[in-house]
Design a protein around this motif. Sequence first.
Motif, mmCIF file in Angstrom:
data_model
loop_
_atom_site.group_PDB
_atom_site.id
_atom_site.type_symbol
_atom_site.label_atom_id
_atom_site.label_comp_id
_atom_site.label_asym_id
_atom_site.label_seq_id
_atom_site.Cartn_x
_atom_site.Cartn_y
_atom_site.Cartn_z
ATOM 1 N N UNK A 83 1.032 -1.410 0.659
ATOM 2 C CA UNK A 83 -0.117 0.030 -0.446
ATOM 3 C C UNK A 83 0.511 1.085 -0.293
ATOM 4 N N UNK A 84 -0.056 1.855 -0.415
ATOM 5 C CA UNK A 84 1.129 3.313 -0.107
ATOM 6 C C UNK A 84 1.614 3.792 1.043
ATOM 7 N N UNK A 85 0.881 3.913 2.117
ATOM 8 C CA UNK A 85 0.721 4.043 3.326
ATOM 9 C C UNK A 85 2.083 3.167 3.900
ATOM 10 N N UNK A 86 2.280 1.905 3.458
ATOM 11 C CA UNK A 86 3.599 1.226 3.651
ATOM 12 C C UNK A 86 4.380 1.186 2.765
ATOM 13 N N UNK A 87 4.679 2.374 1.578
ATOM 14 C CA UNK A 87 5.700 2.666 1.214
ATOM 15 C C UNK A 87 6.170 4.012 1.196
ATOM 16 N N UNK A 88 5.528 5.254 1.477
ATOM 17 C CA UNK A 88 5.670 5.655 1.819
ATOM 18 C C UNK A 88 6.881 6.860 3.039
ATOM 19 N N UNK A 89 7.043 5.922 4.226
ATOM 20 C CA UNK A 89 8.547 5.723 4.374
ATOM 21 C C UNK A 89 9.439 5.799 4.390
ATOM 22 N N UNK A 90 9.175 4.835 2.817
ATOM 23 C CA UNK A 90 10.631 4.267 2.326
ATOM 24 C C UNK A 90 11.053 5.312 1.375
#
Length: 592
Positions: A83-90
């Motif tokens: 998910x983009x939410x999971x991706x954002x920190x990276x």
Amino acid sequence: KKLLLAPLVPTRANIYDRNGLALATQADVTALWLVPDQIGDEDAEEAMLRTLSRLLDRSQESLLSLYDDIRQYNWYVHLGEVSYEEFQPYEDSLSSVDAVQWRTYPSRYYFSEGLAPHAVGYVGLIAAEEVEDYQRLGYLGDEFVGKIGLEWVYEEELRGKPGGTLYLTDSEGQLEKALVNKSSEAPAAVYSTLDRNLQLQAQKAIQGLEGAIVVLERDTGAVLAMVSSPSFDPNLFNPSHPYSGGGLEELFGDPDLPLFNRATRGLYPLGSTFKVITTAAALESGLYEPETIYNCGLEFRELPGVVLYDWRYERELAAQGDISLTQGLVRSCNPYFYHIGLDLYNHGLITALPEMARGFGLGESTGIEIGDEAGLVPDPETKQAEFGEEWGPQDSVSLAIGQSFLQATPLQLARYIAAVGNGGILYRPQLVSRIQSPEGEILHEFEPEAQGQLSISQETLTALQEALVLVVRDEKGTARRRFLDLNLDIAGKTGTATTGDYTEPHAWFAGYSYEGREDKPDIAVVVLVEYVGEGSDWAAPIFRRVMESYFFGQPYKLYPWEERIGVWRTETPTPTSGPEEVEGQGTATPES
């Protein structure tokens, strides 16, 4: 003038696990891929692998294997999606890595590239040949709909009811007035019985092998995990996914059939796990008691003109000699069970084994929501119908060790091994605990459903339970070595099912816990691994890992074929059995 419909389609509701963690949701999804020849130097590669490993929850070795042989090419290597939410920190750190690229798009999102995808299912566009059927149900024809699993079974609840406004327009298409307005009705979320963390661990436990794992709450029938391996990524069914076309082509062309649900629809001989049923039939016949002695030799010669062998014969081990029926089950003595099959036949109890098998739930659907296969229990009537042949003593002998033309699913075995552990109740396996509205109202709640009782006495049930404990505890139990340092109260049975003259057998382990803990309900677990060898070598270690993951939160014991948890040895060894552990195959040869 013309009519114009402006539809109002509610957002599809989520599917959750038993703890309220999402398994399927509507989200912005980020699909990632890698271009090998743009990786850079060794330091850049190490940093990239560390980041991708954390983001995708995959070992660096598995990521490296995707491109190591093609690192000089400017090719597209699919990595997966989050998910983009999971991706954002990276995102910032990966932005400086030329080799890693991505695309973000709105989609139905399935976590971890599909958790229990065969059970949860997936959505896809309505097929051209189905458009009219769906339009009659109120669909426009361009929607995503559930195709399999819970997504399909609970399509109506997850979809809700669309609304919209019907407008009158002028000749230039300008709106003149609203004729009819209908509000949409919000969909309802499906809360499954699955445990997301256990499901993920179970999928990892059998990754790289073909087979299935089923985990049931022993005393309710709730499905905590259901794995069919190889698996598939349900996110690929959205055409917006950059790898959808190529990914689906590979998926549908894969000879290992990743879309096939081995847990509910795979049909297999049960091998020595069936000896539980044979023991029950023997005890219920009145001809045997738990302490009835039989001489378990290396050869079985009670069928005229045929010699059958114990598993110890090929291992050049000494015969087991005089043993009790309980010891026969614990040590999986093939001649003892051949003898039982023949003895029942000779006493006129020709259908004792088939009837006991049906009493344990074989030969019928389990009633699980997503559907399953009923399988086949061999008996005289079926043999005549299927093969045009009469039932003979050799059929009873073969069925007694779970062979003949017996066909059963891993789910069926899980249901009856759970019944042995819970006191004899056959529960309907259930994947859904409740249907809930957006306001939190429980629209439907599913209670445990007892389908029947094992048709055996309490004395027989106790004898079975005691024997299954000894399988993992007795010094000559077929699975003892696999559980030596596991501090859990478990019981179970190994199985090795012959599959043909030129293939390795299927490996089984079926068992349950009897911890009696308030915080962790006891579970029943079945592991099947196709075409690999002995149940004690392959299925029992996987069973142990599932138990560790459930009770301890993570696995601890390495497989014989691993370097570390989740990483296979470069040269995969054949697991080495202890002298007491191989069982389940009896070779028949004519007497000279």
